[in-house]
Design a protein around this motif. Structure first.
Motif, PDB file in Angstrom:
ATOM      1  N   ASN A  21     -20.535  12.123  -7.742  1.00  0.00           N
ATOM      2  CA  ASN A  21     -19.944  11.425  -7.274  1.00  0.00           C
ATOM      3  C   ASN A  21     -21.290  10.169  -7.443  1.00  0.00           C
ATOM      4  O   ASN A  21     -22.577  10.233  -6.471  1.00  0.00           O
ATOM      5  CB  ASN A  21     -19.680  10.913  -5.869  1.00  0.00           C
ATOM      6  CG  ASN A  21     -18.575  11.140  -5.073  1.00  0.00           C
ATOM      7  OD1 ASN A  21     -17.987  11.327  -6.420  1.00  0.00           O
ATOM      8  ND2 ASN A  21     -18.721  12.706  -4.206  1.00  0.00           N
TER       9      ASN A  21
ATOM     10  N   ILE B  49      -5.658   1.646 -15.590  1.00  0.00           N
ATOM     11  CA  ILE B  49      -5.671   1.171 -14.775  1.00  0.00           C
ATOM     12  C   ILE B  49      -5.279  -0.575 -14.862  1.00  0.00           C
ATOM     13  O   ILE B  49      -4.528  -1.346 -13.028  1.00  0.00           O
ATOM     14  CB  ILE B  49      -7.247   1.151 -14.117  1.00  0.00           C
ATOM     15  CG1 ILE B  49      -7.581   2.232 -14.235  1.00  0.00           C
ATOM     16  CG2 ILE B  49      -7.837   0.021 -13.408  1.00  0.00           C
ATOM     17  CD1 ILE B  49      -9.950   2.673 -14.860  1.00  0.00           C
TER      18      ILE B  49
ATOM     19  N   ASP C  61      -0.625  -2.286  -1.704  1.00  0.00           N
ATOM     20  CA  ASP C  61      -1.043  -1.176  -0.295  1.00  0.00           C
ATOM     21  C   ASP C  61      -2.437  -1.309  -1.086  1.00  0.00           C
ATOM     22  O   ASP C  61      -2.087  -1.170  -2.044  1.00  0.00           O
ATOM     23  CB  ASP C  61      -0.133  -0.299  -0.731  1.00  0.00           C
ATOM     24  CG  ASP C  61      -0.424   0.991  -0.281  1.00  0.00           C
ATOM     25  OD1 ASP C  61      -1.726   1.019   0.795  1.00  0.00           O
ATOM     26  OD2 ASP C  61       0.342   1.574  -0.098  1.00  0.00           O
ATOM     27  N   TYR C  62      -3.060  -1.820   0.519  1.00  0.00           N
ATOM     28  CA  TYR C  62      -4.697  -1.372   0.192  1.00  0.00           C
ATOM     29  C   TYR C  62      -5.467   0.202  -0.081  1.00  0.00           C
ATOM     30  O   TYR C  62      -5.901  -0.312  -0.965  1.00  0.00           O
ATOM     31  CB  TYR C  62      -5.625  -2.129   1.989  1.00  0.00           C
ATOM     32  CG  TYR C  62      -5.420  -3.694   1.320  1.00  0.00           C
ATOM     33  CD1 TYR C  62      -5.929  -4.370   0.317  1.00  0.00           C
ATOM     34  CD2 TYR C  62      -4.251  -4.878   1.697  1.00  0.00           C
ATOM     35  CE1 TYR C  62      -5.838  -6.323   0.203  1.00  0.00           C
ATOM     36  CE2 TYR C  62      -4.121  -5.829   1.283  1.00  0.00           C
ATOM     37  CZ  TYR C  62      -4.837  -6.491   0.735  1.00  0.00           C
ATOM     38  OH  TYR C  62      -4.682  -7.864   0.247  1.00  0.00           O
ATOM     39  N   LYS C  63      -3.872   0.603   0.849  1.00  0.00           N
ATOM     40  CA  LYS C  63      -4.481   2.318   0.462  1.00  0.00           C
ATOM     41  C   LYS C  63      -5.088   2.674  -1.195  1.00  0.00           C
ATOM     42  O   LYS C  63      -5.435   3.278  -1.626  1.00  0.00           O
ATOM     43  CB  LYS C  63      -3.580   2.925   0.897  1.00  0.00           C
ATOM     44  CG  LYS C  63      -4.034   3.816   2.718  1.00  0.00           C
ATOM     45  CD  LYS C  63      -4.500   4.520   2.497  1.00  0.00           C
ATOM     46  CE  LYS C  63      -5.459   4.935   3.893  1.00  0.00           C
ATOM     47  NZ  LYS C  63      -3.895   4.777   4.982  1.00  0.00           N
ATOM     48  N   LYS C  64      -3.823   1.768  -1.502  1.00  0.00           N
ATOM     49  CA  LYS C  64      -3.885   2.445  -3.510  1.00  0.00           C
ATOM     50  C   LYS C  64      -4.893   1.505  -3.973  1.00  0.00           C
ATOM     51  O   LYS C  64      -4.892   1.268  -5.165  1.00  0.00           O
ATOM     52  CB  LYS C  64      -2.352   1.511  -3.950  1.00  0.00           C
ATOM     53  CG  LYS C  64      -0.842   2.971  -3.257  1.00  0.00           C
ATOM     54  CD  LYS C  64       0.131   2.508  -4.341  1.00  0.00           C
ATOM     55  CE  LYS C  64       1.333   3.430  -3.193  1.00  0.00           C
ATOM     56  NZ  LYS C  64       2.790   3.203  -3.737  1.00  0.00           N
TER      57      LYS C  64
ATOM     58  N   GLU D 199      -7.234   0.944  -3.025  1.00  0.00           N
ATOM     59  CA  GLU D 199      -8.895   1.505  -2.952  1.00  0.00           C
ATOM     60  C   GLU D 199      -8.661   2.882  -3.523  1.00  0.00           C
ATOM     61  O   GLU D 199      -9.845   2.948  -4.594  1.00  0.00           O
ATOM     62  CB  GLU D 199      -9.115   1.965  -1.765  1.00  0.00           C
ATOM     63  CG  GLU D 199     -10.204   2.394  -1.188  1.00  0.00           C
ATOM     64  CD  GLU D 199     -10.593   3.105   0.312  1.00  0.00           C
ATOM     65  OE1 GLU D 199     -11.164   3.487   0.410  1.00  0.00           O
ATOM     66  OE2 GLU D 199      -8.997   2.846   0.675  1.00  0.00           O
ATOM     67  N   GLU D 200      -7.304   3.008  -3.872  1.00  0.00           N
ATOM     68  CA  GLU D 200      -7.848   4.111  -5.500  1.00  0.00           C
ATOM     69  C   GLU D 200      -7.845   3.669  -6.586  1.00  0.00           C
ATOM     70  O   GLU D 200      -7.838   4.851  -7.400  1.00  0.00           O
ATOM     71  CB  GLU D 200      -5.857   4.717  -5.743  1.00  0.00           C
ATOM     72  CG  GLU D 200      -6.298   6.118  -4.007  1.00  0.00           C
ATOM     73  CD  GLU D 200      -4.229   6.231  -3.978  1.00  0.00           C
ATOM     74  OE1 GLU D 200      -3.628   5.794  -5.097  1.00  0.00           O
ATOM     75  OE2 GLU D 200      -3.790   6.662  -2.662  1.00  0.00           O
ATOM     76  N   ILE D 201      -7.744   2.544  -6.932  1.00  0.00           N
ATOM     77  CA  ILE D 201      -7.477   1.665  -7.859  1.00  0.00           C
ATOM     78  C   ILE D 201      -9.034   1.493  -8.566  1.00  0.00           C
ATOM     79  O   ILE D 201     -10.197   1.391  -9.430  1.00  0.00           O
ATOM     80  CB  ILE D 201      -6.743   1.028  -8.526  1.00  0.00           C
ATOM     81  CG1 ILE D 201      -5.707   0.815  -8.798  1.00  0.00           C
ATOM     82  CG2 ILE D 201      -7.610  -0.970  -9.810  1.00  0.00           C
ATOM     83  CD1 ILE D 201      -4.809  -0.770  -8.974  1.00  0.00           C
TER      84      ILE D 201
ATOM     85  N   ASN E   9     -11.614   2.922  -6.911  1.00  0.00           N
ATOM     86  CA  ASN E   9     -12.145   4.805  -6.334  1.00  0.00           C
ATOM     87  C   ASN E   9     -12.074   5.453  -9.065  1.00  0.00           C
ATOM     88  O   ASN E   9     -13.269   5.688  -9.388  1.00  0.00           O
ATOM     89  CB  ASN E   9     -11.347   5.768  -6.097  1.00  0.00           C
ATOM     90  CG  ASN E   9     -11.845   5.691  -4.701  1.00  0.00           C
ATOM     91  OD1 ASN E   9     -13.238   5.601  -4.807  1.00  0.00           O
ATOM     92  ND2 ASN E   9     -10.898   6.252  -4.495  1.00  0.00           N
ATOM     93  N   GLN E  10     -10.888   3.991  -9.471  1.00  0.00           N
ATOM     94  CA  GLN E  10     -10.123   4.766 -10.294  1.00  0.00           C
ATOM     95  C   GLN E  10     -11.571   4.286 -11.650  1.00  0.00           C
ATOM     96  O   GLN E  10     -12.011   4.511 -12.378  1.00  0.00           O
ATOM     97  CB  GLN E  10      -8.484   4.530 -10.874  1.00  0.00           C
ATOM     98  CG  GLN E  10      -8.431   5.726 -10.974  1.00  0.00           C
ATOM     99  CD  GLN E  10      -7.152   5.331 -11.060  1.00  0.00           C
ATOM    100  OE1 GLN E  10      -6.497   4.747 -11.777  1.00  0.00           O
ATOM    101  NE2 GLN E  10      -5.320   6.070 -10.256  1.00  0.00           N
TER     102      GLN E  10
END
Length: 994
Positions: A320, A820, A834-837, A839-841, A843-844
């Motif tokens: 990271n 992405i 969906d804000y969780k998803k 956040e995944e974007i 991260n990608q």
């Protein structure tokens, strides 16, 4: 008794087995069942693995749970997926052929695979079964339990005839200790292991390990068949001092001090703050040696890494790494979860007016009646900042403001470049298409990238909303976090009000109604711009009124005509922008207030051209036509020979998506009753009624049929008929749906008065709509603002990564960016993503940034891009790109190839840096390539550090346990590291002749 003997069936009703199976027998039975289920019984036919197949092939696994009493085990089948071998009429191999696992022990095609299960590396098998304690179960440590498990495995293999090796995991899991067995026809291989913390001194070299191997085999033959040896030494490079990491975080203070004018606010930072590659691992391999060829003992070693025939490299990525773009996005994303309002952050009444007299309502009223003697001040940054600044609470000291004046000026100048000129130009529409320093507009650069906002529901990359998102993101990260965001937003809202009150169009927004493909905030700003345009059209007098206040409707043929009796009007504006149906639903109201756009007499004369030129029917000549735009082709009125004129009409009211949603909810709530349907039709027909009134004013004596011919040509049906005299003539009539009783068009036509557009009640109340937009902007919390602008920031991040990738050309990154984009477009088009998803974007996006940073780091270290090497440049680029994509990359030419010589230099530099004084180190670096190649450097410094890991693989094929036994494969894999010593042996013996 005799009867019972003669007829046994009459006596025996059931047979009961009174023997009871023990838990151990049940466990063996379960293992056999699983081996049967997986079809691992009997001899498998497969081709031997090809070279490198362990790395490039696909490994698969299946797992089941089994119990030994109440102790849980998981049994897993690992195998390399291979194409099934079809026996093309050939005979089956001989019955006493060795099992595949035993053949694998001697196969040299896949020694030292870079990415595989540890048992694959140690034993070379491509199919095996592992029995290990289940999760949360204690390890099998006691010797008796280990032996019990091994005997269970042995019995299961013997009972089933399974030739796949089965391993049992023993000791603590971190030790990776396995014992196992493989059985074939008359042969058996035992897999054994030794694991120690330290390397015993007598086994710290090849000769000692050969002694261990030979003594374990215990071969009775003399002389012993030669042992095949494969060796790999791994060297780790951690010190990258020769090439410091080039990335520097941007210095925003320096940017603001210069004369750049804050242009850098439009650029997202990119790159890693630290070197994203922490280590380089060089593996030097001697693949095929026979004992006696090389000497390696406690006194002397022939194993010089520079002489190794094979080199391969892998890089270890930093965990990271801190990346600038990722940090920006994450900090911005965190604002979404905050609850504070602007008032909570900056304090209450933070925008109250200066002076107590302003709070007196009488002064406000007198202001309305006083003549405006003072001209509107010039629009400039100083005026703008001053007007916004003076409204901030007086008792708050300047240094307490989250944003300094310098930063604020730079941001406002970046957001509103039109404020830098002395005179604001009237044609701000042309300014909306901003140019870049290179002279190309955003659309010309790459239409696909520019139109990305359609997919992401963000805003065009040259728009004010997009630039605002970038500024807020940077302000949040560098200039004070959420307080600074609230402050900037407050200034922005004040600027919007200032522009509304002073009739200045908002810079950087495309003309026309709100674009529903963009985010809601962008639509709101476009709506405010529409309001300013309408207000200017009225306030600027005759010229502006004819040019901007009233728009021409270009109607040609069926496509652009109005097609539905209940549609509010689908038109094409003069700008060519399609206005979606239903834009004017909010224009109908019960209010009695009427607004008229008053024009001068000359305008009325201008709007009725050629009035005296044509003589029409009597009814047409009685009324004076008003509000004509142009003749509609060669059409004439049905009741007279007067030309049919297209009227000047009101433009439909622009709508944002939230207003459209409200309107549809209101219309839906009216229900299906007759009264509700009538009310709904009346609300939807406000625009229709306005157009009918304009048409009647422009065409005195016209009929509904005339209107329909212009407005919805498909509803006027013409057909050829034969009249009484036998001639063919064309007759037209209204369509069937227009003749339905109670048709809204007929009712509206009867109630419509001949009123030109300029005297009708406004369909669009710009004052009310502008105040609604300004209120909407003012009540936005920082979290709401972040949610609005998040699509723009993701859009900007994707564009930034596309731009950075183009410089590096990494195929995997291109593919990742496309994924992405498509995932983000699916999420962001949803009203409540969906804000969780999301956040995944983000991260990608961070992962992609790290990959690009790694590519840059490697290119810097291998000297790519400096233009020094001509013929080797392509090989080096290929080598670097492979390092990013593959787990391990072979170095062409080993230590003598272009990449190998660079790696050698890197090690030499690191050794000197570690072992010599700094002054000598600097001198060594300045000496160039020839000095670096000296093996001893300055004073006996070795080129390479001691190897971090040594792997030695010993193989032979000897008869065991007796001289007349079958010759079977034996193998010993040795791992020697600083903190670990492991021997993994596979010893085969003949179970028929011993």
């Amino acid at each position: 008794m005799m009867a019972a003997d003669s007829d046994p069936e009459s006596e025996v009703f059931e047979i009961t087995d009174f023997t009871t199976a023990s838990e151990w027998e049940r466990f063996i039975s379960r293992v056999e069942e699983v081996l049967n289920d997986w079809k691992l019984i009997g001899r498998a036919v497969a081709k031997p693995p090809e070279k490198g197949e362990y790395t490039t092939g696909t490994w698969e696994e299946k797992t089941k749970e089994i119990n030994f009493a109440d102790f849980k085990f998981s049994i897993t089948h690992h195998y390399l997926k291979q194409e099934t071998v079809e026996s093309e009429g050939k005979e089956e191999p001989e019955e006493d052929a060795l099992p595949l696992a035993m053949q694998d022990l001697l196969c040299m095609n896949n020694d030292f695979p870079p990415r595989a299960h540890c048992l694959v590396r140690w034993y070379g098998v491509h199919e095996f079964v592992v029995i290990s304690p289940g999760t949360n179960c204690e390890a099998i440590i006691s010797e008796s339990k280990c032996n019990l498990l091994l005997s269970s495995v042995s019995i299961s293999l013997a009972n089933t005839g399974c030739q796949v090796p089965v391993f049992v995991q023993i000791q603590q899991k971190w030790r990776r200790m396995y014992a196992g067995e493989c059985q074939g026809p008359g042969v058996r291989t035992d897999f054994e292991m030794v694991h120690l913390r330290k390397v015993p001194s007598q086994y710290n070299h090849l000769s000692g390990l050969l002694d261990v191997f030979k003594s374990k085999i215990g071969c009775p033959l003399t002389p012993l068949p030669p042992v095949n040896v494969a060796i790999r030494f791994t060297y780790v490079l951690q010190d990258w001092q020769q090439y410091s990491w080039p990335q520097q975080p941007p210095d925003f203070d320096a940017l603001l001090a210069g004369e750049v004018g804050g242009v850098e606010f439009g650029k997202l930072p990119f790159g890693a703050c630290e070197d994203p590659i922490s280590e380089l691992h060089l593996a030097t391999t001697w693949p095929h040696l026979t004992e006696g060829i090389v000497v390696d003992n406690d006194v002397y070693s022939d194993l010089d890494p520079l002489q190794a025939p094979q080199w391969s490299v892998r890089v270890r990525k930093a965990d990271n790494p801190q990346c600038l773009l990722g940090d920006f996005l994450m900090e911005f994303f965190k604002l979404c979860g905050r609850k504070e309002s602007t008032e909570d952050i900056l304090g209450r009444n933070s925008v109250e007016e200066d002076g107590k007299e302003n709070s007196d309502i009488t002064h406000a009223l007198s202001k309305l009646t006083e003549p405006a003697a003072v001209p509107i001040p010039k629009l400039s940054v100083t005026n703008m900042v001053h007007s916004a600044r003076k409204r901030i609470r007086r008792h708050r000291r300047v240094d307490e403001s989250p944003l300094s004046n310098d930063v604020l000026n730079s941001i406002l100048l970046y957001l509103f470049p039109d404020a830098a000129v002395d005179k604001p130009s009237d044609n701000n529409e042309s300014k909306a298409q901003q140019s870049n320093p290179d002279g190309k507009t955003e659309q010309e650069k790459d239409p696909e990238d520019y139109n990305l906002y359609n997919q992401l529901k963000s805003a065009p990359s040259d728009s004010l909303t997009y630039r605002l998102a970038l500024c807020i993101c940077m302000v949040n990260f560098y200039h004070g976090g959420m307080r600074a965001v609230a402050h900037l937003w407050q200034e922005f809202v004040l600027e919007m009000r200032y522009r509304w009150e002073n009739n200045y169009l908002i810079y950087g927004l495309a003309g026309g109604p709100p674009d529903l493909r963009c985010c809601l905030l962008h639509q709101k700003l476009q709506m405010l711009n529409c309001c300013i345009e309408r207000k200017r059209a009225r306030d600027d007098g005759r010229k502006s009124a004819t040019a901007e206040g009233v728009r021409e409707r270009k109607v040609s043929g069926c496509e652009n005509g109005r097609l539905g009796p209940e549609s509010a009007g689908s038109t094409a504006t003069a700008g060519g922008m399609e206005v979606s149906p239903g834009k004017s639903w909010d224009s109908w109201s019960d209010s009695e207030d009427e607004f008229f756009e008053c024009l001068s007499d000359t305008d009325e004369l201008k709007e009725a051209p050629a009035e005296g030129e044509r003589s029409g029917a009597k009814e047409a000549s009685k009324a004076k036509p008003e509000g004509r735009l142009q003749p509609h082709g060669k059409l004439t009125l049905l009741n007279s020979d007067q030309p049919l004129y297209i009227p000047v009409t009101q433009e439909p009211a622009p709508m944002t998506e939230d207003l459209l949603e409200e309107q549809s909810e209101v219309l839906a709530k009216l229900g299906t009753s007759a009264e509700g349907a009538h009310l709904r039709a009346r609300m939807q027909s406000a625009c229709l009624l306005s157009d009918m009134e304009s048409f009647k004013a422009a065409n005195p004596g016209c009929s509904l049929e005339d209107f329909v011919r212009w407005y919805s040509p498909r509803d006027y049906v013409e057909e050829e008929v034969t009249d009484e005299s036998g001639q063919t003539v064309v007759r037209g009539d209204l369509s069937a749906r227009m003749k339905i009783p109670g048709n809204m068009w007929v009712e509206a036509w009867e109630t419509a008065k001949a009123t030109p557009a300029r005297r009708q009640r406004r369909l669009f109340d710009d004052t009310k709509e502008a105040e609604k937009v300004l209120h909407y902007l003012a009540v936005q919390k920082p979290a709401d603002l972040t949610r609005h602008l998040l699509p723009c920031i993701i859009h900007a991040a994707i564009l930034k990564e596309k731009e950075e990738e183009a410089a590096e050309d990494i195929p995997s990154v291109r593919k990742a960016i496309q994924q992405i984009s498509s995932l983000a477009s699916k999420l962001l088009r949803h009203p409540n993503p969906d804000y969780k998803k999301l956040e995944e974007i983000i991260n990608q996006i961070m992962v992609v940034e790290a990959v690009i940073a790694r590519a840059r780091s490697l290119k810097a270290k291998f000297g790519i891009g400096k233009g020094e090497r001509g013929e080797d440049a392509e090989d080096l680029e290929r080598f670097v790109s492979s390092l990013l994509e593959e787990p391990e990359v072979a170095v062409i030419g080993a230590g003598r190839g272009p990449a190998g010589s660079i790696i050698h230099k890197l090690f030499v530099s690191a050794q000197r840096a570690a072992l010599l004084a700094p002054l000598e180190e600097e001198a060594g670096r300045g000496g160039g390539g020839t000095e670096d190649r000296k093996p001893a450097g300055g004073g006996g410094v070795p080129d390479f550090p001691p190897p971090a890991g040594r792997e030695i693989l010993l193989r032979t094929c000897v008869p065991r346990p007796a001289p007349y036994s079958k010759a079977l494969p034996q193998r010993l894999f040795c791992v020697l590291m600083r903190e670990e010593f492991r021997l993994a042996g596979a010893f085969s013996s003949d179970t028929s002749f011993f």
